[in-house]
Design an enzyme around this catalytic site. Structure first.
Site, PDB file in Angstrom:
ATOM      1  N   ASN A 153      26.297  -0.793  -9.854  1.00  0.00           N
ATOM      2  CA  ASN A 153      26.807  -1.150 -11.135  1.00  0.00           C
ATOM      3  C   ASN A 153      26.551  -0.132 -12.137  1.00  0.00           C
ATOM      4  OD1 ASN A 153      26.436  -4.620 -10.669  1.00  0.00           O
ATOM      5  ND2 ASN A 153      28.083  -3.425 -10.238  1.00  0.00           N
ATOM      6  N   ASP A 185      30.953 -13.071  -8.726  1.00  0.00           N
ATOM      7  CA  ASP A 185      32.122 -12.025  -9.181  1.00  0.00           C
ATOM      8  C   ASP A 185      33.365 -12.780  -9.750  1.00  0.00           C
ATOM      9  OD1 ASP A 185      33.430  -9.612  -8.839  1.00  0.00           O
ATOM     10  OD2 ASP A 185      33.875  -9.780  -6.707  1.00  0.00           O
TER      11      ASP A 185
END
Ligand code: FPP
Length: 238
Positions: free
Chosen positions: A70, A22
């Site tokens: 996503n 991330d």
């Protein structure tokens, strides 16, 4: 620079490490680059980390590269991520092969563009005899979806009256030979699981690190391993 790898106890290396990579977007924003540049730099980090993991004796490394959520990102970012994935294998497959890495994928590959799918399937095919470390790329992956798929898979083989058990469900997860996660690392200072590997995380040690993924280096991985080795794992016992 301190060589952290020397502080790792080879007898207590986690078998399966999972990483939530991330912070690519924030890395790019800090440098006033477009977000995709953060992903590009993030992709560059992957291969050295796989090598560092293999060197440390980790047998399975699961990387969260694209979640079922996503797809909600801007279309260009999503397209850019597929392109990066294709480039990653075009540029790195030979090196990955040489390093003894076996590539596997977890997730809904049928949702990907055909070229990305082909590149991925080719990487799996070309590395299937390798055994030094397994790199499990989680793409279009959702932890809940994996459990739902496993239950549906089991239902198809179910005999009348048969009940589900943990052991039976485990056999229908994606790549069922991959064991439970021992250590989960999330970069970028966020403290969340984000629907990753839900079933296999049951007894994992969680290490959250305040480094953005494009800045992640072998020393960070080794630091997480040392932290893991200092934890006492009791698996519900005393
Ligand atoms: C999280 O950063 C990262 C992703 C959603 C994608 C992870 C992808 C890579 C590391 C690159 C692709 C890898 C290969 C091998 C092709 P974010 O965008 O959520 O960052 P932010 O939270 O700072 O916005």
């Amino acid at each position: 620079m301190e060589d952290y790898s020397k502080s790792i106890d080879p007898r207590k290396v986690p078998i399966h490490v999972a990483i939530i990579m991330d912070g690519n977007g924030r890395w790019a924003a800090k440098k006033k680059y477009p977000r995709i540049e953060g992903h590009r730099r993030g992709a560059e980090v992957v291969e050295p980390i796989v090598e560092a993991a293999a060197k440390a004796g980790i047998k399975y490394l699961s990387l969260f590269a694209f979640s079922t959520e996503n797809w909600a990102r801007p279309r260009d970012e999503v397209k850019g991520l597929w392109k990066l994935l294709e480039m990653f294998f075009e540029l790195k497959l030979d090196r990955i092969k040489e390093q003894g890495v076996k590539v596997l994928f977890s997730g809904g590959l049928q949702g990907l563009p055909a070229t990305s799918r082909r590149v991925i399937e080719e990487a799996v095919r070309q590395t299937k005899k390798n055994s030094r470390i397994t790199l499990n790329f989680c793409i279009n992956y959702g932890g809940r979806q994996e459990i739902v798929d496993a239950v549906n898979g089991w239902i198809e083989t179910r005999k009348s009256g048969e009940k589900l058990s943990e052991k039976k469900l485990s056999a229908f997860l994606y790549n069922p030979k991959i064991p439970d996660v021992d250590l989960l690392i999330r970069t970028s200072g966020e403290y969340r699981i984000s629907n990753f590997m839900l079933w296999r995380l049951a007894y994992a040690e969680l290490v959250f690190m305040d480094v953005l993924w494009p800045d992640f280096k072998a020393k960070h991985l080794y630091r997480a391993l040392i932290e893991y080795q200092n934890r006492e794992r009791r698996f519900g016992g005393v």
